[in-house]
Design a protein around this motif. Structure first.
Motif, PDB file in Angstrom:
ATOM      1  N   GLU A  31      89.782 -56.042  -2.241  1.00  0.00           N
ATOM      2  CA  GLU A  31      88.687 -56.970  -2.474  1.00  0.00           C
ATOM      3  C   GLU A  31      88.948 -57.709  -3.781  1.00  0.00           C
ATOM      4  N   VAL A  32      88.574 -58.967  -3.828  1.00  0.00           N
ATOM      5  CA  VAL A  32      88.859 -59.809  -4.987  1.00  0.00           C
ATOM      6  C   VAL A  32      88.349 -59.184  -6.278  1.00  0.00           C
ATOM      7  N   SER A  33      87.122 -58.665  -6.289  1.00  0.00           N
ATOM      8  CA  SER A  33      86.553 -58.110  -7.527  1.00  0.00           C
ATOM      9  C   SER A  33      87.337 -56.889  -7.999  1.00  0.00           C
ATOM     10  N   VAL A  35      90.588 -56.217  -7.372  1.00  0.00           N
ATOM     11  CA  VAL A  35      91.896 -56.669  -7.853  1.00  0.00           C
ATOM     12  C   VAL A  35      91.750 -57.337  -9.222  1.00  0.00           C
ATOM     13  N   ARG A  36      90.690 -58.086  -9.407  1.00  0.00           N
ATOM     14  CA  ARG A  36      90.441 -58.733 -10.704  1.00  0.00           C
ATOM     15  C   ARG A  36      90.254 -57.669 -11.791  1.00  0.00           C
ATOM     16  N   LEU A  79      91.966 -59.074   1.187  1.00  0.00           N
ATOM     17  CA  LEU A  79      93.246 -59.563   0.682  1.00  0.00           C
ATOM     18  C   LEU A  79      94.382 -58.819   1.367  1.00  0.00           C
ATOM     19  N   ASP A  83      99.429 -60.585  -1.192  1.00  0.00           N
ATOM     20  CA  ASP A  83      98.579 -61.264  -2.183  1.00  0.00           C
ATOM     21  C   ASP A  83      98.244 -60.331  -3.347  1.00  0.00           C
ATOM     22  N   ILE A  84      97.923 -59.092  -3.030  1.00  0.00           N
ATOM     23  CA  ILE A  84      97.585 -58.123  -4.081  1.00  0.00           C
ATOM     24  C   ILE A  84      98.788 -57.896  -4.992  1.00  0.00           C
ATOM     25  N   ILE A  87      99.400 -60.952  -7.239  1.00  0.00           N
ATOM     26  CA  ILE A  87      98.419 -61.072  -8.324  1.00  0.00           C
ATOM     27  C   ILE A  87      98.703 -60.054  -9.428  1.00  0.00           C
TER      28      ILE A  87
END
Length: 158
Positions: A31-33, A35-36, A79, A83-84, A87
């Motif tokens: 999930e984007v959050s 990974v961020r 994701l 992609d992960i 990043i």
């Protein structure tokens, strides 16, 4: 080995846990959050550890992705693995599939690694083997379309 599980997020507890680390397994989900947050943790590992402060070799970083569901990735709901990795740019040590076995093991109070029939149990064992230096191929990351019989008779995940 001393394994220290730090709290999720970028709180003081996580910073205290990483300060003396020689190696770190950064756990994220697709999930984007998440990974961020993992990217921010990697920044802290590079700047706020004793190794960084003393100019020593950096903390050796490993990536563990949990709750990975190839079907949801295929539908664009999560994701994807590439992609992960792009990043975060660190060595992938393991990928744990979304699995009911994890909840079942937690409710029973036993490690999921004791369930060698489950995909999650096998994936955790693979991850530990990789951490110890073994060359183990990555499993459970590709979308497998279910057959008609599987859909009719409920061939779900373990």
């Amino acid at each position: 080995y001393v394994v220290c599980d730090s709290p999720a997020g970028i709180e003081r507890g996580a910073q205290l846990a990483m300060y003396y680390a020689d190696e770190a397994v950064v756990v994220t989900n697709p999930e984007v959050s998440s990974v961020r947050d993992s990217d921010r943790i990697l920044g802290l590992l590079g700047s706020k550890t004793r190794r960084a402060e003393q100019g020593q070799d950096p903390v050796k970083e490993h990536l563990l992705i949990t709750r990975y569901d190839p079907e949801r990735v295929n539908h664009g709901d999560m994701l994807n693995l590439e992609d992960i990795q792009e990043i975060l740019s660190i060595n992938l040590i393991g990928l744990i599939p979304e699995s009911e076995a994890v909840l079942r093991a937690s409710n029973q109070g036993v490690p999921v690694t004791h369930d060698q029939k489950s995909d999650a149990g096998q994936a955790y064992v693979d991850t530990v083997s990789r951490l110890l230096g073994e060359d183990i191929p990555l499993r459970f990351h590709e979308y497998q379309k279910k057959s008609l019989l599987s859909r009719v008779f409920g061939g779900g995940r373990r």
